[in-house]
Scaffold this motif. Structure first.
Motif: not given
Length: 399
Positions: A73-100
């Protein structure tokens, strides 16, 4: 100093303390120093699993730290909120599963290998109770041949290089048998028989600890495995099976034998002991303690610990001669037993004088409703100092 700086400094100190605490050089229960085939399998698995976990941990904390610093926080406005990036979310779900999955496959294989006992050459029964371990060797062709049962406690003696099948159970609550340098832990559950395979590459003394909370003196429930060369192991077995010999008439030890019969034989067995009428003295711990058992003291001074392996029978001066002996000498050193000059008399006296005061146990007669009046552990016997002198003299001959 700002609150954030103070928290950061305290966190760094705590982390450094945790790291330093794991760097002991003299650590007899160190899982990172395997001394047997089973322990090596565990260690080999641990090394790369912990390495992967370390890499993942560094990556996660690095990304987290970068995000906290970059978007602080530097006093700047709150950035625009999004629902994320589906490709990144899927990738970060598959990668831990493969590690496990990558970790699970060798882990399951190692667990199955550790449970194999078809190559064992010696069977030893282990029974946990509050708060000590009974170790007995049934009649068998294994263990180099045992013609009569051997019963001891606290310390298990095995032949180095031999695969041993430990069959364990419990007489009261769940306990857990663990010799870290020889294998993983195994729960000992009342009414069940659980098995674990032990093998020590070379002669030595390997320390262990009950790792399942089992009551008031859980932390005081230890055990050791003593691995010996075949000749030393044969000598130990022969000594354990030698016929009982009464102390010489008129000696302090003879007085101690009489005191033992009147004060201790209700719970503790000494094989071959007879009373003044020539009748065998048979202990009845099932009528006197909740677990229904007490340590067999036939060859008490062949062991070098007592009271659930909590204290040494050897004095501080003599202890290193056995526990720090070279692998080629440890068997002979252990076989010497505990002599009068090496006895840790202070600790043994304190135990005989008031066992519940030395090792916390449930022995208060007014608080034993759940156990029908039977104590969990050795009760206060109100022995006189003369009786303690007599018992120590008698016990010194029990080897």
């Amino acid at each position: 100093m700002t609150p954030c700086a103070r928290i950061a400094r305290l966190s760094a100190v705590a982390m450094l303390a945790a790291i330093v605490a794991g760097c002991a050089q003299d650590a007899p229960q160190d899982t990172w120093q395997p001394a047997g085939s089973n322990a090596r399998q565990i260690n080999d698995l641990d090394i790369w699993v912990f390495s992967i976990a370390g890499i993942v941990g560094v990556a996660v904390f690095s990304v987290l730290g970068f995000a906290v610093w970059k978007y602080r926080d530097r006093g700047q406005p709150i950035p625009e909120q999004t629902h994320g990036k589906p490709a990144l979310e899927i990738g970060l779900t598959i990668l831990p599963a493969l590690i496990l999955i990558g970790i699970a496959i060798p882990t399951v294989g190692t667990i199955m290998d550790l449970n194999k006992t078809d190559d064992t050459e010696c069977v030893i029964n282990v029974t946990g109770q509050q708060w000590w371990w009974e170790v007995d060797y049934p009649v068998q062709d294994g263990c180099g041949g045992i013609e009569e049962p051997i019963v001891t406690s606290g310390q298990m003696v095995i032949e180095a290089g031999s695969n041993v099948l430990v069959r364990g159970t419990s007489r009261d609550v769940i306990h857990s048998w663990w010799i870290p340098r020889l294998n993983g832990k195994r729960d000992m559950v009342p009414g069940r028989i659980h098995t674990v395979r032990l093998e020590a590459d070379e002669p030595g003394i390997y320390a262990g600890q009950c790792t399942e909370f089992c009551g008031l003196s859980h932390a005081n429930m230890r055990m050791e495995v003593i691995a010996m060369e075949p000749d030393d192991f044969a000598a130990w077995k022969a000594n354990q099976l030698e016929a009982y010999a009464s102390p010489a008439v008129g000696t302090l030890a003879a007085e101690g034998e009489a005191t033992f019969i009147t004060q201790c034989s209700r719970c503790h067995q000494v094989d071959g002991l007879t009373d003044s009428g020539g009748e065998l003295v048979v202990a009845r711990p099932d009528q006197n303690v909740w677990s229904g058992a007490a340590p067999n003291l036939t060859n008490f001074m062949t062991r070098n610990t007592f009271a659930g392996a909590t204290w040494n029978l050897l004095s501080n001066e003599c202890w290193p001669d056995v526990w720090e002996a070279d692998s080629s000498e440890v068997g002979a050193a252990y076989l010497e037993g505990v002599s009068d000059s090496c006895l840790n008399e202070v600790e043994l006296r304190e135990w005989l004088r008031n066992a519940p005061a030395k090792k916390p146990m449930y022995t208060d007669p007014e608080s034993l409703e759940e156990t029908d009046g039977l104590p969990r552990g050795m009760p206060y016997l109100a022995l006189s100092e003369d009786q303690i002198d007599q018992l120590i003299a008698y016990l010194l001959e029990r080897k």
